[in-house]
Design a protein around this motif. Structure first.
Motif: not given
Length: 195
Positions: A101-110, A130-135, A189-195
């Motif tokens: 989830l935190e890999d900067k080369n991944n776009i996370v969707m669901g 630690p909490s996860l930090n991903f868009s 392509r909307p802007p992502p949300c932040e976790a």
């Protein structure tokens, strides 16, 4: 002209990205805990070719409480419940989920990812991690925004979408969300949300 240049640059950037579609199932959810028992995901390249898919089963360290909010019949998992006690606990699979989830080369969707993010936060708190930090992009929010209806009743669009995309009823949500999001992603392509 400016928007054409933006999308051309954006598409070039996407060539080096992967899409991660994921879904979480819990043995039980409460305001103060979420006992995650399955983390399903699909990784696709920029052309939506499947590179990897897995359903990570997790020992929830507790009993299964699979009812809906009204205390009535809830989800039915496609696994024998005794199988979960033999699986690793969340602490053991956390590094793999975090890396994905935190890999900067991944776009996370669901779909309904806000719920899954809440479950991840509750579970990391329960295990002192630690909490996860991903868009991420959430198809539920995209559906609500496209219909200008934020009542969450747009869950009804999923059965229709299954028919359009010929997706089986009993498919893991991470797998059936993929074609829906692919179609939406190509459209806008909307802007992502932040976790």
């Amino acid at each position: 002209m400016r928007s054409l240049i933006f999308y051309a640059v954006y598409d070039i950037m996407l060539r080096n990205m992967n899409f991660v579609f994921f879904d979480i199932e819990c043995a039980g959810v409460h305001k103060t805990y979420a006992k995650i028992c399955a983390f399903g995901y699909v990784v696709c390249d920029a052309d939506f070719n499947i590179l990897q898919k897995e359903d990570i089963l997790i020992n929830p360290r507790g009993k299964f409480e699979l009812t809906d909010r009204k205390g009535e019949k809830g989800i039915v998992l496609p696994y024998d419940y005794s199988q979960f006690s033999k699986c690793p606990q969340f602490r053991e699979v956390y590094p793999e989920i975090k890396a994905l989830l935190e890999d900067k080369n991944n776009i996370v969707m669901g779909h309904a990812v806000l719920n899954d993010v809440k479950y991840l936060n509750l579970e990391t708190r329960r295990f002192g991690l630690p909490s996860l930090n991903f868009s991420f992009y959430d198809s539920q929010l995209l559906f609500m925004a496209s219909g200008n209806d934020f009542s969450r009743r747009l869950q009804s669009c999923l059965p229709y979408s299954r028919k359009v995309f010929l997706i089986p009823q009993n498919s893991n949500r991470a797998f059936y969300t993929k074609p829906l999001l692919c179609a939406l992603w190509r459209k806008r392509r909307p802007p992502p949300c932040e976790a």
